[in-house]
Design a protein around this motif. Structure first.
Motif, PDB file in Angstrom:
ATOM      1  N   LYS A 128       0.838  -1.326   0.018  1.00 52.35           N
ATOM      2  CA  LYS A 128       0.184   0.092  -0.020  1.00 52.35           C
ATOM      3  C   LYS A 128       0.782   1.195   0.100  1.00 52.35           C
ATOM      4  N   ARG A 129       2.120   1.363  -0.811  1.00 53.77           N
ATOM      5  CA  ARG A 129       3.005   2.286  -0.768  1.00 53.77           C
ATOM      6  C   ARG A 129       2.416   3.755  -0.817  1.00 53.77           C
ATOM      7  N   GLY A 130       1.392   3.809  -2.246  1.00 51.07           N
ATOM      8  CA  GLY A 130       1.292   5.132  -2.064  1.00 51.07           C
ATOM      9  C   GLY A 130       0.187   5.648  -1.200  1.00 51.07           C
ATOM     10  N   PHE A 131      -0.724   4.961  -0.676  1.00 58.51           N
ATOM     11  CA  PHE A 131      -1.615   5.291   0.496  1.00 58.51           C
ATOM     12  C   PHE A 131      -0.657   5.373   1.708  1.00 58.51           C
ATOM     13  N   ALA A 132       0.088   4.693   2.129  1.00 60.81           N
ATOM     14  CA  ALA A 132       0.994   4.926   3.254  1.00 60.81           C
ATOM     15  C   ALA A 132       1.852   6.131   3.174  1.00 60.81           C
ATOM     16  N   VAL A 133       2.515   6.467   2.426  1.00 59.89           N
ATOM     17  CA  VAL A 133       3.240   7.603   1.821  1.00 59.89           C
ATOM     18  C   VAL A 133       2.432   8.666   1.938  1.00 59.89           C
ATOM     19  N   GLY A 134       1.061   8.606   1.425  1.00 58.01           N
ATOM     20  CA  GLY A 134       0.200   9.718   1.480  1.00 58.01           C
ATOM     21  C   GLY A 134      -0.237  10.075   2.693  1.00 58.01           C
ATOM     22  N   MET A 135      -0.338   9.018   3.580  1.00 60.93           N
ATOM     23  CA  MET A 135      -0.668   9.325   4.965  1.00 60.93           C
ATOM     24  C   MET A 135       0.146  10.217   5.847  1.00 60.93           C
ATOM     25  N   ALA A 136       1.384   9.599   5.462  1.00 58.33           N
ATOM     26  CA  ALA A 136       2.571  10.133   6.182  1.00 58.33           C
ATOM     27  C   ALA A 136       2.813  11.640   5.622  1.00 58.33           C
ATOM     28  N   ALA A 137       2.697  11.802   4.583  1.00 54.50           N
ATOM     29  CA  ALA A 137       2.760  13.205   4.210  1.00 54.50           C
ATOM     30  C   ALA A 137       1.576  13.963   4.491  1.00 54.50           C
ATOM     31  N   ALA A 138       0.224  13.336   4.548  1.00 49.18           N
ATOM     32  CA  ALA A 138      -0.919  14.112   5.021  1.00 49.18           C
ATOM     33  C   ALA A 138      -0.616  14.660   6.368  1.00 49.18           C
ATOM     34  N   GLY A 139       0.102  13.955   7.160  1.00 49.37           N
ATOM     35  CA  GLY A 139       0.426  14.478   8.552  1.00 49.37           C
ATOM     36  C   GLY A 139       1.468  15.820   8.299  1.00 49.37           C
ATOM     37  N   LEU A 273      -5.645  15.748   2.626  1.00 48.85           N
ATOM     38  CA  LEU A 273      -6.420  14.771   2.222  1.00 48.85           C
ATOM     39  C   LEU A 273      -5.936  14.274   0.823  1.00 48.85           C
ATOM     40  N   THR A 274      -5.377  15.289  -0.075  1.00 47.54           N
ATOM     41  CA  THR A 274      -4.971  14.953  -1.248  1.00 47.54           C
ATOM     42  C   THR A 274      -3.877  13.994  -1.139  1.00 47.54           C
ATOM     43  N   ARG A 275      -3.100  13.945  -0.367  1.00 46.35           N
ATOM     44  CA  ARG A 275      -2.023  12.900  -0.249  1.00 46.35           C
ATOM     45  C   ARG A 275      -2.200  11.641  -0.164  1.00 46.35           C
ATOM     46  N   PRO A 276      -3.231  11.061   0.949  1.00 46.30           N
ATOM     47  CA  PRO A 276      -3.447   9.620   0.715  1.00 46.30           C
ATOM     48  C   PRO A 276      -4.569   9.411  -0.304  1.00 46.30           C
ATOM     49  N   ILE A 277      -5.484  10.124  -0.736  1.00 45.21           N
ATOM     50  CA  ILE A 277      -6.254   9.876  -1.791  1.00 45.21           C
ATOM     51  C   ILE A 277      -5.552   9.549  -2.915  1.00 45.21           C
ATOM     52  N   PHE A 278      -5.036  10.424  -3.434  1.00 41.82           N
ATOM     53  CA  PHE A 278      -4.131  10.200  -4.857  1.00 41.82           C
ATOM     54  C   PHE A 278      -3.187   8.984  -4.609  1.00 41.82           C
ATOM     55  N   GLY A 279      -2.759   8.969  -3.608  1.00 46.66           N
ATOM     56  CA  GLY A 279      -1.632   7.838  -3.158  1.00 46.66           C
ATOM     57  C   GLY A 279      -2.651   6.584  -3.378  1.00 46.66           C
ATOM     58  N   PHE A 280      -3.850   6.663  -3.016  1.00 46.86           N
ATOM     59  CA  PHE A 280      -4.555   5.435  -2.909  1.00 46.86           C
ATOM     60  C   PHE A 280      -4.896   5.040  -4.348  1.00 46.86           C
ATOM     61  N   ILE A 281      -5.351   6.108  -4.883  1.00 50.06           N
ATOM     62  CA  ILE A 281      -5.765   6.039  -6.545  1.00 50.06           C
ATOM     63  C   ILE A 281      -4.694   5.440  -7.476  1.00 50.06           C
ATOM     64  N   SER A 282      -3.203   6.037  -7.015  1.00 52.71           N
ATOM     65  CA  SER A 282      -2.418   5.634  -7.971  1.00 52.71           C
ATOM     66  C   SER A 282      -1.948   4.100  -7.786  1.00 52.71           C
ATOM     67  N   ILE A 329       1.851  15.610  -4.619  1.00 53.26           N
ATOM     68  CA  ILE A 329       3.417  15.346  -5.263  1.00 53.26           C
ATOM     69  C   ILE A 329       4.249  14.523  -4.094  1.00 53.26           C
ATOM     70  N   PHE A 330       3.675  14.795  -2.717  1.00 57.15           N
ATOM     71  CA  PHE A 330       4.510  14.104  -1.795  1.00 57.15           C
ATOM     72  C   PHE A 330       4.004  12.741  -1.422  1.00 57.15           C
ATOM     73  N   SER A 331       3.084  12.262  -2.203  1.00 57.20           N
ATOM     74  CA  SER A 331       2.771  10.762  -2.215  1.00 57.20           C
ATOM     75  C   SER A 331       3.165  10.053  -3.504  1.00 57.20           C
ATOM     76  N   LEU A 332       2.905  10.652  -4.529  1.00 53.77           N
ATOM     77  CA  LEU A 332       3.225  10.248  -5.707  1.00 53.77           C
ATOM     78  C   LEU A 332       4.609   9.999  -6.143  1.00 53.77           C
ATOM     79  N   PHE A 333       5.531  11.169  -6.135  1.00 52.31           N
ATOM     80  CA  PHE A 333       6.948  11.013  -6.394  1.00 52.31           C
ATOM     81  C   PHE A 333       7.665  10.170  -5.530  1.00 52.31           C
ATOM     82  N   PRO A 334       7.470  10.116  -4.373  1.00 50.82           N
ATOM     83  CA  PRO A 334       8.390   8.965  -3.385  1.00 50.82           C
ATOM     84  C   PRO A 334       7.749   7.598  -3.761  1.00 50.82           C
ATOM     85  N   SER A 335       6.488   7.479  -3.986  1.00 51.49           N
ATOM     86  CA  SER A 335       6.158   5.986  -4.553  1.00 51.49           C
ATOM     87  C   SER A 335       6.499   5.582  -5.851  1.00 51.49           C
ATOM     88  N   THR A 336       6.601   6.675  -6.904  1.00 46.90           N
ATOM     89  CA  THR A 336       7.005   6.164  -8.149  1.00 46.90           C
ATOM     90  C   THR A 336       8.510   6.151  -8.072  1.00 46.90           C
TER      91      THR A 336
END
Length: 423
Positions: A128-139, A273-282, A329-336
């Protein structure tokens, strides 16, 4: 394992929240700081650039230290430095003192925390890399939500020095307490380690930083993240300034609240919100498709923000949409990046990519202010940002996706190969 990693994610989110305010609340301090230390807005905005440059450009070295010594000690130190930077800024009487206290110490502290937490999450959550990084970045995006109104109110009633000391101590203590319970992620081969989710192209091997820096794919991602960071950091660092030039300030009421702090609070919510949401989508539809949707949408949102600037309510609402189109960008780029170059060296590798935000801070901070000063209008700045957002979205689809696929297909597995997942 499963329960442990969710606890680690929660601790990481708290630590990120504790160090988010130096970046996201900076815009509230510019006016009172100018009254205290003097200088021009462009001079003062150098502080913000120092903060972001050190936060990002030291991250490869900080990432290497986290990989060598583990996250607990370094993240604790980073949280302590971040809180201390506000306390010392409270006693600053000159621009150089603000540069050192807020910019240098704050940049080093927040950088250690950010790169350490993101690097851990890409390893704890391979499935769940995109979502988890998104949650951390959401913090990091959410942290300032709880402080915008209190800080704004305290500035009005108690002044700059009291505000910086009190909230600096609070953030430092909370961050250190959360970081004290961090643990390193399990290595490859752990029996209960979850398999990566099938959702995007994934590498067959792990690249070290030297190997990664030799690839055109990395440098394309660096340019893309720089362009997106430039627009987002311009909005963050200059939001109060250009909003006041549009007539949107603390004296204007929207739904019974002061328009400027209300907008900043909504922006923090959507930016988080955008960070885990777009991470989950990706994780589901692939990184590049998600990038195209988010980045082009961000360009359109900024255009609409400019169009509705004379209506306070629409302006406040559209500012939230703008931040929803940037924070991902803080969930999509580290995941990618981890999908492309592997997770063994993920913390240090992301440190090199994270330097792009430092470049963006220079372009979006003092240089944007200089463009405004020379033209007398924010419109040229917004025009440049809109063009970069749309271009970055197109590059994701038509350049990054095929280049990543060619690199992954051409890279032989090293040792006991991990499977390549194609989305």
């Amino acid at each position: 394992m499963n329960r442990t990693r969710w606890i680690q994610l929660a601790l990481g989110v708290i630590a990120m929240m504790a160090v988010s305010s130096p970046q996201y609340v900076w815009t509230l301090f510019t006016k009172p700081l100018l009254g205290t230390v003097g200088g021009t807005l462009a001079d003062l905005q150098v502080t913000f650039s120092i903060l972001i440059v050190l936060q990002t450009w030291l991250s490869p070295a900080q990432g290497a230290l986290v990989e060598k010594f583990g996250p607990r000690l370094l993240v604790m130190a980073g949280c302590a430095l971040s809180g201390l930077s506000w306390v010392l800024t409270a006693y600053a009487t000159s621009l150089p003192a603000v540069y050192v206290a807020y910019g240098v110490l704050g940049g080093i502290g927040t950088g250690i925390v950010y790169i350490g937490i993101v690097g851990q999450m890409v390893k704890w959550f391979p499935d769940k890399r995109g979502f988890a990084v998104g949650m951390a970045a959401a913090g990091y995006g959410f942290g300032a939500i709880f402080l915008n109104f209190p800080i704004s109110s305290t500035l009005s009633t108690a002044g700059l020095q009291h505000t910086l000391i009190v909230f600096g101590l609070i953030q430092g203590v909370v961050g250190v307490a959360a970081a004290a319970f961090l643990k390193p992620a399990p290595e490859h081969g752990t029996a209960d380690r979850p398999e990566p989710a099938v959702g995007s192209m994934r590498t067959r091997r792990d690249y070290n930083s030297r190997e990664m820096l030799k690839t055109p794919v990395f440098w394309l991602m660096f340019v893309m993240m720089t362009m997106m960071s430039t627009g987002g950091l311009m909005v963050i660092s200059q939001f109060a300034t250009f909003s006041r030039s549009f007539g949107i300030d603390e004296k204007v009421l929207v739904l019974g609240f002061a328009a400027l702090p209300l907008a900043l609070t909504i922006d923090r919510i959507t930016n988080g919100l955008t960070r885990p949401i777009f991470g989950f989508i990706s994780d589901r539809i692939g990184r590049e498709k998600t990038m195209a949707i988010a980045f082009i949408g961000e360009g359109l949102a900024i255009a609409l923000l400019v169009m509705v600037r004379e209506d306070p309510l629409l302006y406040v609402l559209m500012s939230g949409v703008v931040f929803f189109g940037w924070g991902e960008i803080f969930s999509l780029f580290p995941s990618t990046l981890t999908d492309t170059f592997g997770e063994t060296h993920a913390t240090k590798n992301y440190g090199f990519l994270y330097m792009a935000q430092g470049v963006g801070s220079v372009l979006g901070g003092p240089i944007a202010a200089l463009i405004f000063a020379s033209t007398g209008s924010w419109m040229p700045v917004f025009g440049i940002i809109i063009a970069m957002d749309v271009l970055t979205g197109l590059l994701a689809l038509f350049a990054l996706a095929p280049m990543r696929r060619r690199l992954i297909d051409a890279s032989p597995a090293a040792g006991a190969a991990k499977p390549a997942f194609a989305g």
